[in-house]
Write a protein that holds these residues in place. Structure first.
Motif, PDB file in Angstrom:
ATOM      1  N   UNK A  25      -7.928   5.636 -29.287  1.00 54.58           N
ATOM      2  CA  UNK A  25      -8.368   4.238 -29.429  1.00 54.58           C
ATOM      3  C   UNK A  25      -7.753   3.553 -30.642  1.00 54.58           C
ATOM      4  N   UNK A  26      -6.917   4.277 -31.386  1.00 56.38           N
ATOM      5  CA  UNK A  26      -6.282   3.688 -32.561  1.00 56.38           C
ATOM      6  C   UNK A  26      -7.193   3.567 -33.760  1.00 56.38           C
ATOM      7  N   UNK A  27      -8.233   4.405 -33.816  1.00 55.85           N
ATOM      8  CA  UNK A  27      -9.179   4.394 -34.941  1.00 55.85           C
ATOM      9  C   UNK A  27      -8.705   5.419 -35.968  1.00 55.85           C
ATOM     10  N   UNK A  28      -8.636   5.043 -37.254  1.00 53.45           N
ATOM     11  CA  UNK A  28      -8.135   5.985 -38.271  1.00 53.45           C
ATOM     12  C   UNK A  28      -8.982   7.245 -38.343  1.00 53.45           C
ATOM     13  N   UNK A  29      -8.336   8.387 -38.417  1.00 48.90           N
ATOM     14  CA  UNK A  29      -9.027   9.665 -38.561  1.00 48.90           C
ATOM     15  C   UNK A  29      -8.460  10.402 -39.761  1.00 48.90           C
ATOM     16  N   UNK A  30      -9.268  11.291 -40.320  1.00 51.99           N
ATOM     17  CA  UNK A  30      -8.801  12.106 -41.434  1.00 51.99           C
ATOM     18  C   UNK A  30      -7.639  12.970 -40.942  1.00 51.99           C
ATOM     19  N   UNK A  31      -6.527  13.019 -41.679  1.00 49.53           N
ATOM     20  CA  UNK A  31      -5.428  13.889 -41.260  1.00 49.53           C
ATOM     21  C   UNK A  31      -5.930  15.304 -41.005  1.00 49.53           C
ATOM     22  N   UNK A  32      -5.568  15.841 -39.821  1.00 44.43           N
ATOM     23  CA  UNK A  32      -6.056  17.161 -39.475  1.00 44.43           C
ATOM     24  C   UNK A  32      -5.429  17.662 -38.203  1.00 44.43           C
ATOM     25  N   UNK A  33      -6.014  18.713 -37.651  1.00 47.80           N
ATOM     26  CA  UNK A  33      -5.475  19.307 -36.433  1.00 47.80           C
ATOM     27  C   UNK A  33      -5.724  18.382 -35.246  1.00 47.80           C
ATOM     28  N   UNK A  34      -4.852  18.475 -34.242  1.00 49.82           N
ATOM     29  CA  UNK A  34      -4.983  17.621 -33.058  1.00 49.82           C
ATOM     30  C   UNK A  34      -6.178  18.025 -32.205  1.00 49.82           C
ATOM     31  N   UNK A  35      -6.645  19.234 -32.352  1.00 50.33           N
ATOM     32  CA  UNK A  35      -7.786  19.731 -31.595  1.00 50.33           C
ATOM     33  C   UNK A  35      -8.310  20.991 -32.244  1.00 50.33           C
ATOM     34  N   UNK A  36      -8.954  21.837 -31.453  1.00 50.20           N
ATOM     35  CA  UNK A  36      -9.487  23.071 -32.016  1.00 50.20           C
ATOM     36  C   UNK A  36      -8.353  24.019 -32.386  1.00 50.20           C
ATOM     37  N   UNK A  37      -8.602  24.822 -33.405  1.00 46.25           N
ATOM     38  CA  UNK A  37      -7.636  25.823 -33.871  1.00 46.25           C
ATOM     39  C   UNK A  37      -8.264  27.188 -33.651  1.00 46.25           C
ATOM     40  N   UNK A  38      -7.562  28.031 -32.914  1.00 49.43           N
ATOM     41  CA  UNK A  38      -8.170  29.298 -32.483  1.00 49.43           C
ATOM     42  C   UNK A  38      -7.663  30.524 -33.221  1.00 49.43           C
ATOM     43  N   UNK A  39      -6.685  30.343 -34.103  1.00 48.53           N
ATOM     44  CA  UNK A  39      -6.057  31.496 -34.735  1.00 48.53           C
ATOM     45  C   UNK A  39      -5.749  31.177 -36.190  1.00 48.53           C
ATOM     46  N   UNK A  40      -5.991  32.104 -37.121  1.00 53.25           N
ATOM     47  CA  UNK A  40      -5.726  31.822 -38.535  1.00 53.25           C
ATOM     48  C   UNK A  40      -4.255  31.558 -38.829  1.00 53.25           C
ATOM     49  N   UNK A  41      -3.329  32.179 -38.078  1.00 54.77           N
ATOM     50  CA  UNK A  41      -1.908  31.914 -38.306  1.00 54.77           C
ATOM     51  C   UNK A  41      -1.563  30.463 -37.957  1.00 54.77           C
ATOM     52  N   UNK A  42      -2.150  29.976 -36.869  1.00 51.51           N
ATOM     53  CA  UNK A  42      -1.948  28.569 -36.498  1.00 51.51           C
ATOM     54  C   UNK A  42      -2.575  27.670 -37.550  1.00 51.51           C
ATOM     55  N   UNK A  43      -3.731  28.058 -38.050  1.00 52.52           N
ATOM     56  CA  UNK A  43      -4.404  27.268 -39.083  1.00 52.52           C
ATOM     57  C   UNK A  43      -3.531  27.128 -40.314  1.00 52.52           C
ATOM     58  N   UNK A  44      -2.853  28.195 -40.692  1.00 53.42           N
ATOM     59  CA  UNK A  44      -1.971  28.154 -41.858  1.00 53.42           C
ATOM     60  C   UNK A  44      -0.819  27.180 -41.635  1.00 53.42           C
ATOM     61  N   UNK A  45      -0.255  27.169 -40.441  1.00 50.37           N
ATOM     62  CA  UNK A  45       0.843  26.250 -40.136  1.00 50.37           C
ATOM     63  C   UNK A  45       0.368  24.801 -40.145  1.00 50.37           C
ATOM     64  N   UNK A  46      -0.809  24.552 -39.567  1.00 48.07           N
ATOM     65  CA  UNK A  46      -1.368  23.195 -39.563  1.00 48.07           C
ATOM     66  C   UNK A  46      -1.636  22.733 -40.989  1.00 48.07           C
ATOM     67  N   UNK A  47      -2.136  23.641 -41.825  1.00 49.13           N
ATOM     68  CA  UNK A  47      -2.467  23.294 -43.208  1.00 49.13           C
ATOM     69  C   UNK A  47      -1.232  22.886 -44.004  1.00 49.13           C
TER      70      UNK A  47
END
Length: 465
Positions: free
Chosen positions: A129-151
């Protein structure tokens, strides 16, 4: 008035049940209270036209029992269910069961609850909807390795948040990769234990954010806003003191904030009352959508005070099938309001719960003062539920006047027989930073560490003739 129903069941307890009963009666509706064994003598039971027992004291066997609530509705002949806040209020499956039973659910559609009640799904809807959101993951993160890359893209510090979380639970903060890996496992386990859903997502952690929220009302076709509230004074991410409007934002920011809330609520064809919550960064003057509460909020009275709109009655009118009566240009912000939550807790002893017998109650009065509560002298506060006893709300022409009125009203308010958080609010009224509205979501916990409250005297014994 041609009603789709003439009898309302309130699937809740405490002060919100009392609030809903009052609004329903003013609309000419019959009311049905439900109660557990611990609430058999409650004010809601006394006020409602009918009352139905739904189980023992523990909420899982009473206020969280869908079968018991639906049976109470059937037995009483109620045509609608208002869930209040907490308990089953944001449970899409409950809303579906209510509607499947041929009853009206006083709130949004199950689809809206499911979409906006899931934080990751709500974030995705906001981005669309074009509403500002806090920079973050596009959806749920299921793995700590992915979390590190997103971070790496978001930057540290970073928040790990339970997708199905609420009430400040299921949140962890990591300051580097090692801490992220450690906290990721903890956060997912905590989320699974608390909500039955271990999914998490990531967000940038704003060090000194304000918590600002926008109240909206919709009928499924059209949505209006009732301006914003600031809820930055929190302890353990639980709101303690709320204000409307926020003293921190400009008129231009207010307009942009409220417009974004309308855009998102319209995107999901929202029906009923809802609140869109944002973080506001004092340093950058940016606001970011974080989640939506698809129900009436504890702090709704301050919005009612500054707008003159009875939010609960409007919810009921919409549920009755009436189109939204309000036009945006008719809703005007007047003055300033403050609400403090009065809990059965001893703030001087790490907010230790203080259930027990209320031996005496003196309620403040005068212009611009309101006390929403379920208390009465002789009532025994049970130990099984949230410690909220009531909300003291004041309104005046400006924030300074409201603060002075709150100070006076707190001096008048007396709840004897148990400890309450009244002394905490009295101390906050005298604080220089609070007077200047110079606070953020981490302010109160730091303040409490630096300003230990003196232990209150022992509660007075029961008054005898």
């Amino acid at each position: 008035m041609t009603a789709a129903f003439d009898k309302l069941l309130i699937a809740n307890r405490g002060e919100i049940a009392v609030r809903i009963i009052r609004a329903a009666k003013e609309l000419g509706l019959k009311t049905v209270a439900v109660y557990s064994d611990a609430d058999a003598q409650s004010l809601a039971v006394r006020m409602a036209d009918e009352a139905v027992r739904i189980g023992p004291a523990h909420a899982t066997k009473s206020y969280l029992s869908v079968d018991a609530i639906l049976q109470a509705a059937a037995d009483s002949g109620a045509g609608a269910v208002h869930p209040g806040y907490g308990f089953l209020s944001e449970n899409a499956a409950f809303a579906e069961r209510v509607e499947a039973a041929g009853l009206v659910f006083v709130g949004p559609t199950p689809h809206a609850i499911r979409t906006m009640g899931d934080k990751a799904a709500a974030r995705a809807a906001a981005m669309k909807a074009g509403v500002p959101t806090v920079p973050g993951s596009a959806g749920v993160v299921t793995d700590p390795d992915i979390a590190v890359e997103v971070a790496k893209d978001i930057g540290y510090p970073i928040m790990i948040k339970a997708s199905a979380g609420g009430g400040g639970r299921g949140i962890r903060v990591a300051h580097d990769e090692a801490e992220l890996r450690q906290q990721f496992a903890t956060a997912t386990a905590e989320a699974q234990a608390a909500f039955g859903n271990g999914e998490v997502y990531l967000e940038r952690f704003i060090r000194q954010a304000r918590h600002i929220e926008v109240q909206i009302l919709g009928d499924g076709q059209r949505v209006v806003h009732c301006f914003e509230r600031e809820c930055s004074l929190q302890r353990r991410r639980q709101k303690v003191w709320e204000e409307a409007p926020s003293a921190a934002i400009s008129e231009a920011t207010r307009a942009a904030l409220c417009e974004s809330a309308l855009r998102l609520a319209n995107a999901v064809a929202y029906r009923g009352a809802g609140t869109l919550e944002y973080l506001y960064d004092d340093d950058t003057r940016e606001f970011f959508f974080i989640e939506m509460n698809t129900r009436i909020q504890v702090e709704h009275p301050i919005t009612e005070m500054i707008t003159g709109v009875d939010l609960v009655k409007e919810m009921l009118r919409i549920a009755l099938g009436q189109p939204l009566r309000l036009k945006q240009e008719d809703i005007r912000l007047t003055g300033a309001a403050i609400e403090v939550r009065v809990n059965a807790e001893n703030a001087a002893k790490n907010f230790m719960p203080s259930p027990g017998l209320v031996s005496q109650l003196v309620v403040p009065g005068g212009p611009g003062v309101r006390f929403d509560t379920m208390l009465f002298p002789g009532y025994t506060v049970p130990a099984y539920y949230d410690s909220l006893l009531g909300k003291l709300i004041v309104h005046d022409t400006d924030r300074a006047g409201a603060l002075a009125r709150m100070r006076r009203a707190l001096d008048e308010l007396q709840v004897e027989g148990i400890h309450t958080t009244i002394p905490l609010h009295r101390a906050l009224c005298e604080d220089a930073d609070v007077a200047k509205a110079a606070f953020h979501t981490g302010f109160l916990e730091t303040w409490l560490a630096a300003n230990p409250l003196a232990d209150a005297p022992a509660p007075l014994p029961k008054v005898t003739a």
